[in-house]
Design a protein around this motif. Structure first.
Motif, PDB file in Angstrom:
ATOM      1  N   ALA A 121      -2.424  -0.182   6.724  1.00 26.30           N
ATOM      2  CA  ALA A 121      -2.016  -1.226   5.778  1.00 26.30           C
ATOM      3  C   ALA A 121      -1.807  -2.748   7.046  1.00 26.30           C
ATOM      4  O   ALA A 121      -1.367  -3.740   6.428  1.00 26.30           O
TER       5      ALA A 121
ATOM      6  N   VAL B 114     -10.377   3.035   7.762  1.00 25.03           N
ATOM      7  CA  VAL B 114     -10.487   4.599   7.853  1.00 25.03           C
ATOM      8  C   VAL B 114     -11.512   4.983   8.542  1.00 25.03           C
ATOM      9  O   VAL B 114     -10.709   6.334   9.663  1.00 25.03           O
TER      10      VAL B 114
ATOM     11  N   LEU C 242       0.889  -0.923   0.067  1.00 22.36           N
ATOM     12  CA  LEU C 242      -0.066   0.147   0.046  1.00 22.36           C
ATOM     13  C   LEU C 242       0.934   1.277   0.161  1.00 22.36           C
ATOM     14  O   LEU C 242       1.844   1.281   0.441  1.00 22.36           O
ATOM     15  N   SER C 243       0.801   2.376  -0.983  1.00 26.24           N
ATOM     16  CA  SER C 243       1.311   3.123  -1.004  1.00 26.24           C
ATOM     17  C   SER C 243       0.344   4.474  -0.389  1.00 26.24           C
ATOM     18  O   SER C 243      -0.418   4.970   0.152  1.00 26.24           O
ATOM     19  N   GLU C 244       1.533   5.441  -0.221  1.00 28.02           N
ATOM     20  CA  GLU C 244       0.709   6.836   0.377  1.00 28.02           C
ATOM     21  C   GLU C 244      -0.205   7.698  -0.592  1.00 28.02           C
ATOM     22  O   GLU C 244      -1.094   7.966  -0.003  1.00 28.02           O
ATOM     23  N   SER C 245      -0.079   7.254  -1.887  1.00 26.40           N
ATOM     24  CA  SER C 245      -1.364   7.601  -2.898  1.00 26.40           C
ATOM     25  C   SER C 245      -2.603   6.555  -3.061  1.00 26.40           C
ATOM     26  O   SER C 245      -3.017   7.131  -2.895  1.00 26.40           O
ATOM     27  N   ASP C 246      -2.086   5.116  -2.422  1.00 30.76           N
ATOM     28  CA  ASP C 246      -3.597   4.417  -2.517  1.00 30.76           C
ATOM     29  C   ASP C 246      -4.638   4.997  -1.157  1.00 30.76           C
ATOM     30  O   ASP C 246      -5.085   5.445  -0.602  1.00 30.76           O
ATOM     31  N   PHE C 247      -3.505   4.729  -0.420  1.00 32.51           N
ATOM     32  CA  PHE C 247      -3.836   5.499   1.049  1.00 32.51           C
ATOM     33  C   PHE C 247      -4.619   6.880   1.214  1.00 32.51           C
ATOM     34  O   PHE C 247      -6.433   7.537   1.681  1.00 32.51           O
TER      35      PHE C 247
ATOM     36  N   SER D 230      -4.154   6.568   9.159  1.00 33.18           N
ATOM     37  CA  SER D 230      -2.597   6.651   8.378  1.00 33.18           C
ATOM     38  C   SER D 230      -2.334   5.862   7.172  1.00 33.18           C
ATOM     39  O   SER D 230      -2.587   3.958   7.819  1.00 33.18           O
ATOM     40  N   ARG D 231      -1.254   5.880   6.676  1.00 34.08           N
ATOM     41  CA  ARG D 231      -0.708   4.738   5.418  1.00 34.08           C
ATOM     42  C   ARG D 231      -0.636   3.299   6.203  1.00 34.08           C
ATOM     43  O   ARG D 231      -1.072   1.921   5.990  1.00 34.08           O
TER      44      ARG D 231
ATOM     45  N   CYS E   8      -8.322   4.006  11.558  1.00 33.19           N
ATOM     46  CA  CYS E   8      -7.053   3.477  10.476  1.00 33.19           C
ATOM     47  C   CYS E   8      -6.277   5.001  10.232  1.00 33.19           C
ATOM     48  O   CYS E   8      -6.891   4.987   8.917  1.00 33.19           O
TER      49      CYS E   8
END
Length: 489
Positions: free
Chosen positions: A327, A316, A254-259, A322-323, A320
């Motif tokens: 994750a 989220v 999982l990336s920051e852009s995904d999150f 944060s990334r 949750c």
């Protein structure tokens, strides 16, 4: 933990006995030397199962990177081996040509291997070297689909899996019918009957069950526990777990852009968002209540699936934020954590036992293929090792304890599991004491456990299966005391 000769020592002696017996057969001696070399190699774990069972996705989830599948030409029965290496590298092994280096293209989350120009049936194996911690102790093997059994009840791909691998993660969509018949065919040999300890059954693609509900993963775990209590199932494997490789892999990469995209979706109320998550087409092409481009939506769908998007947005909304937190929770909910722990406990911690099992199976198969003077005595030696190997009994007891606890109360079942290495094979872990405990302390705890479990083994009020289980625990305690007497810790 063998009382007397260790299992690995007994198997090493057996292989040399076989080498002497087959000294005039170049094919047999080459095969036996290969088995000796395998004893020193990392543990080989094959990931097997029928078509679309999610093998490559589970492999990627275990590794934490998108490196599989490496697709051979259509119709190929290619085995792809993933082993540790200092840099990405892939080598093709064919049936008619020398080994050939393949072009590897590395991406942000994994790699792609160029297989242009190979004909169907030409490739036999691809060996991928990849720099990752996940491969320090094991080699993972991605296998072709197993499409049922032949008229003799055998699955040719599974035959090669059992020859090449020390342990198997067998993926199944429902753990019934054909998959059970495939696994039952692996028990035709004496080793298969006496030591069915090298398979973990994985109820896979569980994110696609339960009508897309976010509690589908929990339901699948409950189903796996219930099915494992079926004697026909637990006779074939040491454990059964439910795992969504897709959601587990999503958590690991999982990336920051995904999150950020998921957080944007989570700001929409569940009631407002849910109609857009009824189908992939609605999610990708419909008018969402937030600005999120079609490419971003398609990427989220590819990464998580519909149920994964539902689950992630719910997580989220409920904390949750944060990334890293999201994750970790996706990985836990997917069942990947339980799967990796099971692989460590039943396979990695027992690598010497499983490698010895592979060698025993290889010698038994050689005797069947090339019988002759002296092979009856060699087969008797195989049977003697199987009968005396306490390591196999420990693993079978662990499987029985996980299936139904043998009727022991919770406290006894927990202690038995710990003493036979279910929580780890180190002495301190088995005995439940601090890792810096003195030899005297370890001795006292082991002796006390041996005395108490000897009483259970002789208790006429316990069922026969419970008394036999207690005898295995007693042998484990005796092994620990013998190790302490020799000065080991």
């Amino acid at each position: 933990m063998t009382v007397g000769m260790r299992l690995d020592e007994a198997v090493w002696g057996l292989l040399h006995q076989a080498l002497q017996l087959y000294r005039d057969s170049p094919r047999a001696t080459g095969h036996l030397r290969h088995q000796l070399a395998r004893l020193e190699e990392p543990l080989r774990i094959a990931i097997a199962g029928p078509w679309r069972s999610g093998k490559s996705t589970v492999l990627n989830a275990i590794m934490g990177e998108e490196v599989a599948p490496v697709d051979g030409p259509d119709g190929d029965g290619v085995f792809t081996w993933y082993e540790a290496g200092p840099q990405p590298r892939a080598t093709a092994y064919s049936t008619s040509q020398p080994p050939r280096e393949l072009t590897v293209v590395k991406s942000a989350t994994g790699m792609r291997v160029d297989l242009v120009g190979w004909r169907a049936g030409e490739l036999r194996s691809i060996v991928v070297q990849w720099p990752t911690r996940a491969l320090r102790q094991v080699t993972l093997i991605d296998t072709p689909a197993i499409n049922g059994t032949d008229e003799h009840g055998r699955a040719p791909v599974m035959d090669r899996v059992l020859r090449d691998a020390d342990a198997v993660l067998y993926l199944t969509r429902d753990s019934r019918g054909t998959d059970l018949r495939v696994l039952e065919s692996t028990r035709e040999s004496r080793v298969g009957q006496d030591a069915p300890v090298n398979v973990i059954l994985v109820l896979s693609r569980v994110d696609e069950t339960g009508g897309g509900r976010i509690d589908a993963l929990l339901t699948a775990r409950q189903l796996a526990r219930r099915q494992y209590r079926d004697p026909r199932v637990n006779a074939l494997c040491v454990h059964m777990v439910a795992c969504s490789g897709l959601i587990g892999l999503a958590g690991r990469v999982l990336s920051e852009s995904d999150f950020a995209a998921l957080a944007q979706l989570a700001r929409v109320s569940r009631a407002e968002l849910e109609p857009h998550l009824l189908s992939a087409d609605r999610f990708v092409r419909g008018e969402l209540p937030v600005r999120l481009g079609g490419e971003v939506r398609a990427a989220l769908l590819n990464r998580l699936g519909l149920i994964g998007v539902r689950l992630a947005t719910t997580l989220v909304r409920t904390g949750c934020d944060s990334r890293g937190k999201l994750a970790a929770e996706l990985i836990r909910r997917s069942g990947l954590t339980e799967l990796r722990e099971s692989v460590n406990r039943f396979f990695v911690d027992r690598h010497d036992t499983l490698k010895a099992r592979s060698a025993l199976a290889a010698v038994e198969a050689l005797i069947e293929a090339e019988p002759g003077p002296g092979t009856d005595e060699l087969l008797s030696a195989v049977e003697q090792i199987l009968a005396g190997a306490h390591e196999f009994r420990e693993l079978r007891l662990l499987a029985a304890l996980r299936a139904a606890g043998l009727g022991f109360d919770a406290e006894l079942a927990t202690e038995a599991r710990r003493l036979v290495g279910g929580d780890g094979v180190g002495l301190a872990t088995r005995l439940g004491v601090a890792h810096d405990a003195t030899v005297q302390r370890l001795w006292e705890v082991a002796a006390d456990a041996q005395w108490r479990w000897q009483n259970h083994a002789e208790d006429p009020l316990l069922r026969l299966a419970q008394r036999r289980g207690a005898q295995v625990v007693v042998r484990s305690c005796e092994g620990m005391l013998a190790e302490l007497a020799e000065g080991g810790r």
